[in-house]
Design a protein around this motif. Structure first.
Motif, PDB file in Angstrom:
ATOM      1  N   ARG A 154       6.876   4.923 -11.056  1.00 22.12           N
ATOM      2  CA  ARG A 154       5.915   6.141 -11.403  1.00 22.12           C
ATOM      3  C   ARG A 154       6.630   6.833 -12.669  1.00 22.12           C
ATOM      4  NH1 ARG A 154       1.300   7.339  -8.355  1.00 22.12           N
ATOM      5  NH2 ARG A 154       1.350   5.990  -6.468  1.00 22.12           N
ATOM      6  N   SER A 168       3.214   2.391  -8.576  1.00 23.36           N
ATOM      7  CA  SER A 168       2.196   3.192  -9.519  1.00 23.36           C
ATOM      8  C   SER A 168       1.202   2.366  -9.920  1.00 23.36           C
ATOM      9  CB  SER A 168       3.032   3.664 -10.869  1.00 23.36           C
ATOM     10  OG  SER A 168       1.982   4.362 -11.723  1.00 23.36           O
ATOM     11  N   SER A 171      -3.908   2.512  -9.951  1.00 21.72           N
ATOM     12  CA  SER A 171      -3.964   3.727  -9.166  1.00 21.72           C
ATOM     13  C   SER A 171      -4.870   3.531  -8.038  1.00 21.72           C
ATOM     14  CB  SER A 171      -4.722   4.764 -10.380  1.00 21.72           C
ATOM     15  OG  SER A 171      -5.134   5.672  -9.417  1.00 21.72           O
ATOM     16  N   ARG A 215      -4.964  12.582 -11.928  1.00 21.46           N
ATOM     17  CA  ARG A 215      -3.825  11.949 -11.700  1.00 21.46           C
ATOM     18  C   ARG A 215      -2.690  11.749 -12.820  1.00 21.46           C
ATOM     19  NH1 ARG A 215      -2.768  11.965  -7.054  1.00 21.46           N
ATOM     20  NH2 ARG A 215      -1.741  10.152  -6.851  1.00 21.46           N
ATOM     21  N   HIS A 221       0.753   9.146 -12.480  1.00 19.68           N
ATOM     22  CA  HIS A 221       0.383   7.691 -12.948  1.00 19.68           C
ATOM     23  C   HIS A 221       0.619   7.620 -14.595  1.00 19.68           C
ATOM     24  CE1 HIS A 221      -1.041   5.813  -9.569  1.00 19.68           C
ATOM     25  NE2 HIS A 221      -1.667   6.506  -9.063  1.00 19.68           N
ATOM     26  N   ASP A 225      -2.406   2.715 -15.561  1.00 17.39           N
ATOM     27  CA  ASP A 225      -2.694   2.582 -14.253  1.00 17.39           C
ATOM     28  C   ASP A 225      -3.962   2.975 -13.798  1.00 17.39           C
ATOM     29  OD1 ASP A 225       0.218   2.029 -13.864  1.00 17.39           O
ATOM     30  OD2 ASP A 225       0.492   4.105 -13.358  1.00 17.39           O
ATOM     31  N   VAL A 226      -4.480   4.195 -14.445  1.00 12.65           N
ATOM     32  CA  VAL A 226      -5.795   4.573 -13.950  1.00 12.65           C
ATOM     33  C   VAL A 226      -6.855   3.635 -14.683  1.00 12.65           C
ATOM     34  CG1 VAL A 226      -5.038   6.854 -13.553  1.00 12.65           C
ATOM     35  CG2 VAL A 226      -6.122   6.354 -15.927  1.00 12.65           C
TER      36      VAL A 226
END
Length: 274
Positions: A154, A168, A171, A215, A221, A225-226
Motif C-alpha cells: 500500500r 494493494s 483495488s 480510494r 491505493h 490499482d484502481v
C-alpha cells in the motif's frame, strides 16, 4: 518458498521481456482495438463479448506486469498520490469516507443484490439475482487472489486516512463496483434504446470514478490499482451479462417448447373427442 511466492516469481520471470515500454504500448493498443471492435459489433453478442473481455483482460495483464516489474506505467502513481494529499479539505474528507464506505465490496454487493431481487420479482425469474451475486462474488474472489499473487504494498501508512495494510493491487473497491454496477446496468438496459443505454453507462462510469477517486484521496491505493480494478471488474460485468443472456435464451426456448407441447396435446385431445 510459499506457493504464492513461487507463482509470483514465475509471473515476473515470464513477463520481464514484455514489460518493455514499446511492447507494453503495442499490447495496450491491441487491447483497445479489441474492446472498441467488440463495442461496435452489432448482432453478434458472443463475438462482441469475447472481444471486449479479451481486450480488458489483456489491458489488466499489462498493468499487473508493469506493477510487478515497477514499469513505466507506474510513473504516475506517486504524483497522483501527492496531488490528492495536497488538495485534501475537511468536507472532502467526509465525502471520501462516505463514498468509499458505499463503494466497499460488501455494501455494493448488498445494494446490487436488492436490485437483483427486484428485477427477479419483476421478471418472475431468479436468474437476475443469481447472476448479479455470482458476478460480484467471482470478481471479489479474483481480486483477492490477485492481491496475494502480485503482492504490492500500500502507499505509506502515514498518509492514509483509513489505515489499510493488506496488499494493494488491484483495488477491491474498484473491482467490485465496476463488476456489480456494470452487470446491473447491463440488465436494466436490455431492450432499451441507445439514449437510455448511453445515459445509464455515463452514470455507471461516474459511480466507478467516484469510488476510485475516493480510494486515491484517502491514500490507500495507487492510481494503477484502481485502473486495473476497473478493467477487471468490467470484464466480469461483460461475462455476467453474456451468461445471463444465454440463460434467458435457454429459459425462453424451454418455455416455448413446453407451450408448443401443451398446445399439441390439447389439439390431439380435441381431435379424439370429435
Amino acid at each position: 518458498m510459499h506457493p504464492l511466492g513461487l507463482l509470483h516469481s514465475a509471473i515476473v520471470d515470464a513477463v520481464t521481456e514484455p514489460a518493455a515500454e514499446d511492447v507494453a504500448l503495442a499490447e495496450l493498443a491491441v487491447a483497445g482495438v479489441l474492446v472498441t471492435t467488440g463495442i461496435v459489433q452489432t448482432g453478434r453478442r458472443y463475438v462482441s463479448a469475447a472481444l471486449c473481455v479479451g481486450g480488458l483482460l489483456i489491458a489488466f495483464a499489462i498493468f499487473a506486469i508493469q506493477v510487478s516489474d515497477n514499469g513505466w506505467l507506474t510513473g504516475g502513481d506517486a504524483p497522483t498520490r501527492s496531488w490528492f494529499i495536497a488538495h485534501r479539505t475537511p468536507w472532502m474528507d467526509t465525502a471520501a469516507l462516505v463514498i468509499t464506505t458505499l463503494g466497499s465490496p460488501g455494501a455494493v454487493i448488498t445494494l446490487t443484490a436488492l436490485i437483483g431481487a427486484w428485477l427477479s420479482w419483476r421478471t418472475r425469474s431468479a436468474l437476475p439475482i443469481i447472476v448479479i451475486v455470482a458476478t460480484g462474488a467471482a470478481a471479489s474472489a479474483t481480486s483477492t487472489t490477485l492481491k496475494l499473487v502480485v503482492g504490492r504494498g500500500r502507499p505509506p501508512i502515514e498518509t492514509q486516512q483509513v489505515i489499510t495494510t493488506d496488499y494493494s493491487f488491484p483495488s477491491g473497491h474498484a473491482t467490485s463496483t465496476s463488476a456489480l454496477v456494470g452487470i446491473t446496468i447491463a440488465i436494466l438496459t436490455i431492450g432499451r434504446g441507445r439514449q437510455f443505454v448511453a445515459l445509464l453507462s455515463a452514470v455507471a462510469a461516474l459511480l466507478i470514478t467516484l469510488v476510485a477517486a475516493s480510494r486515491l484521496y484517502l491514500g490507500v491505493h495507487w492510481l494503477t490499482d484502481v485502473i486495473a480494478g476497473a478493467l477487471l471488474g468490467t470484464a466480469f460485468a461483460v461475462i455476467g451479462a453474456t451468461v445471463l443472456h444465454a440463460l434467458e435464451q435457454r429459459r425462453t426456448a424451454i418455455g416455448s417448447a413446453e407451450a408448443a407441447g401443451s398446445a399439441g396435446e390439447s389439439h390431439l385431445s380435441s381431435a379424439r373427442a370429435s
